[in-house]
Design an enzyme around this catalytic site. Structure first.
Site, PDB file in Angstrom:
ATOM      1  N   CYS A 118       1.124  -1.240  -0.003  1.00  0.00           N
ATOM      2  CA  CYS A 118       0.088   0.109   0.248  1.00  0.00           C
ATOM      3  C   CYS A 118       0.943   1.386   0.056  1.00  0.00           C
ATOM      4  O   CYS A 118       1.628   1.563   0.872  1.00  0.00           O
ATOM      5  CB  CYS A 118      -0.894  -0.066   1.211  1.00  0.00           C
ATOM      6  SG  CYS A 118      -1.740   1.376   1.612  1.00  0.00           S
ATOM      7  N   CYS A 125       0.741   3.115   3.112  1.00  0.00           N
ATOM      8  CA  CYS A 125       1.283   2.554   4.382  1.00  0.00           C
ATOM      9  C   CYS A 125       2.931   2.980   4.315  1.00  0.00           C
ATOM     10  O   CYS A 125       3.640   3.137   5.249  1.00  0.00           O
ATOM     11  CB  CYS A 125       1.065   1.257   4.427  1.00  0.00           C
ATOM     12  SG  CYS A 125      -0.588   0.776   5.197  1.00  0.00           S
ATOM     13  N   HIS A 167      -4.020   0.957   8.665  1.00  0.00           N
ATOM     14  CA  HIS A 167      -4.617   0.303   7.010  1.00  0.00           C
ATOM     15  C   HIS A 167      -6.128   0.132   6.983  1.00  0.00           C
ATOM     16  O   HIS A 167      -6.466  -0.822   7.602  1.00  0.00           O
ATOM     17  CB  HIS A 167      -3.761  -0.634   6.566  1.00  0.00           C
ATOM     18  CG  HIS A 167      -4.529  -0.730   4.960  1.00  0.00           C
ATOM     19  ND1 HIS A 167      -4.091  -0.111   3.906  1.00  0.00           N
ATOM     20  CD2 HIS A 167      -5.408  -1.581   4.492  1.00  0.00           C
ATOM     21  CE1 HIS A 167      -4.495  -0.343   2.966  1.00  0.00           C
ATOM     22  NE2 HIS A 167      -5.491  -1.278   3.337  1.00  0.00           N
ATOM     23  N   GLY A 201     -13.837   7.981  -7.916  1.00  0.00           N
ATOM     24  CA  GLY A 201     -12.276   8.439  -8.230  1.00  0.00           C
ATOM     25  C   GLY A 201     -11.328   8.107  -7.289  1.00  0.00           C
ATOM     26  O   GLY A 201     -10.370   8.682  -7.310  1.00  0.00           O
ATOM     27  N   HIS A 212      -6.222   3.384   0.598  1.00  0.00           N
ATOM     28  CA  HIS A 212      -6.214   3.454   1.980  1.00  0.00           C
ATOM     29  C   HIS A 212      -6.767   4.775   2.214  1.00  0.00           C
ATOM     30  O   HIS A 212      -6.399   5.542   1.709  1.00  0.00           O
ATOM     31  CB  HIS A 212      -4.404   3.548   2.214  1.00  0.00           C
ATOM     32  CG  HIS A 212      -4.062   3.801   3.734  1.00  0.00           C
ATOM     33  ND1 HIS A 212      -3.164   3.100   4.405  1.00  0.00           N
ATOM     34  CD2 HIS A 212      -4.433   4.717   4.616  1.00  0.00           C
ATOM     35  CE1 HIS A 212      -2.865   3.544   5.650  1.00  0.00           C
ATOM     36  NE2 HIS A 212      -3.846   4.467   5.649  1.00  0.00           N
ATOM     37  N   HIS A 237      -8.612   8.086   2.936  1.00  0.00           N
ATOM     38  CA  HIS A 237      -7.931   9.377   3.127  1.00  0.00           C
ATOM     39  C   HIS A 237      -8.725  10.533   3.001  1.00  0.00           C
ATOM     40  O   HIS A 237      -9.883  10.225   2.162  1.00  0.00           O
ATOM     41  CB  HIS A 237      -6.665   9.605   2.050  1.00  0.00           C
ATOM     42  CG  HIS A 237      -7.120   9.375   0.610  1.00  0.00           C
ATOM     43  ND1 HIS A 237      -7.264   7.994   0.335  1.00  0.00           N
ATOM     44  CD2 HIS A 237      -7.287   9.787  -0.149  1.00  0.00           C
ATOM     45  CE1 HIS A 237      -7.127   8.013  -0.898  1.00  0.00           C
ATOM     46  NE2 HIS A 237      -7.587   9.256  -1.537  1.00  0.00           N
TER      47      HIS A 237
END
Ligand code: 5GP
Ligand code: ZN
Length: 113
Positions: A4, A7, A46, A92, A97, A99
Site C-alpha cells: 500500500c 502505508c 490501514h 475516483g 488506504h 484518506h
C-alpha cells in the site's frame, strides 16, 4: 499492508512532505495539488476505504476531523475549506488506504462534477 502506497508513506519507505503526525494519523502534502493548500489526512492503521469503517475503527475518523479543525485554525482558513473523501471507483478513489483531502486557498464549485 506491504503493497500500500500510503502505508509506505507512513513508515517512511516513500518520501512525503509531512505537515502533522500523532499516534493515530499522518498528514502530508498531496503530490498533485488541486488547490493552493491540498493535504491528505490518513489513519496510521490501514483501512481501505469509507465502506470499511466500523464501530471498532470509526474513532479515527472523528480524530481526523479534530486534526482538520486544528489545522484550519493554525492556517487561519477563516474563508473556508473543503474536505473530500472519495470512496470506490465511481468516486475516483485511486489509493485504497482511506484518506481525507483538505483543500483550501481558493473558492470551490458546488455541486462537484
Ligand atoms: P484519491 O483519488 O484516491 O481520492 O486521492 C489520491 C491522492 O493521492 C491524489 O490526490 C494523488 O495526487 C495523491 N497521491 C498519489 N500518489 C502520491 C504520492 O506518492 N505522494 C503523495 N504525496 N500524494 C500522492
Ligand atoms: Zn495502507
Amino acid at each position: 499492508m506491504s503493497d500500500c502506497l500510503f502505508c509506505k508513506i507512513i513508515n517512511g519507505d516513500v518520501p512525503s512532505k509531512k505537515i502533522y503526525e500523532d499516534s493515530l494519523v499522518y498528514v502530508f502534502e498531496d503530490i498533485a495539488p488541486a488547490a493552493p493548500i491540498h493535504y491528505l489526512l490518513i489513519p496510521k492503521e490501514h483501512i481501505s476505504s469509507a465502506k470499511d469503517i466500523t464501530e471498532k475503527n470509526s474513532n479515527v475518523v472523528g480524530h481526523i476531523f479534530e486534526v482538520i479543525s486544528k489545522l484550519a485554525k493554525n492556517l487561519d482558513l477563516k474563508d473556508g475549506f473543503r474536505v473530500v473523501n472519495n470512496c470506490g471507483e465511481n468516486a475516483g478513489q485511486t489509493v485504497f488506504h482511506i484518506h481525507f483531502h483538505l483543500l483550501a486557498g481558493k473558492s470551490f464549485e458546488w455541486p462537484a462534477g
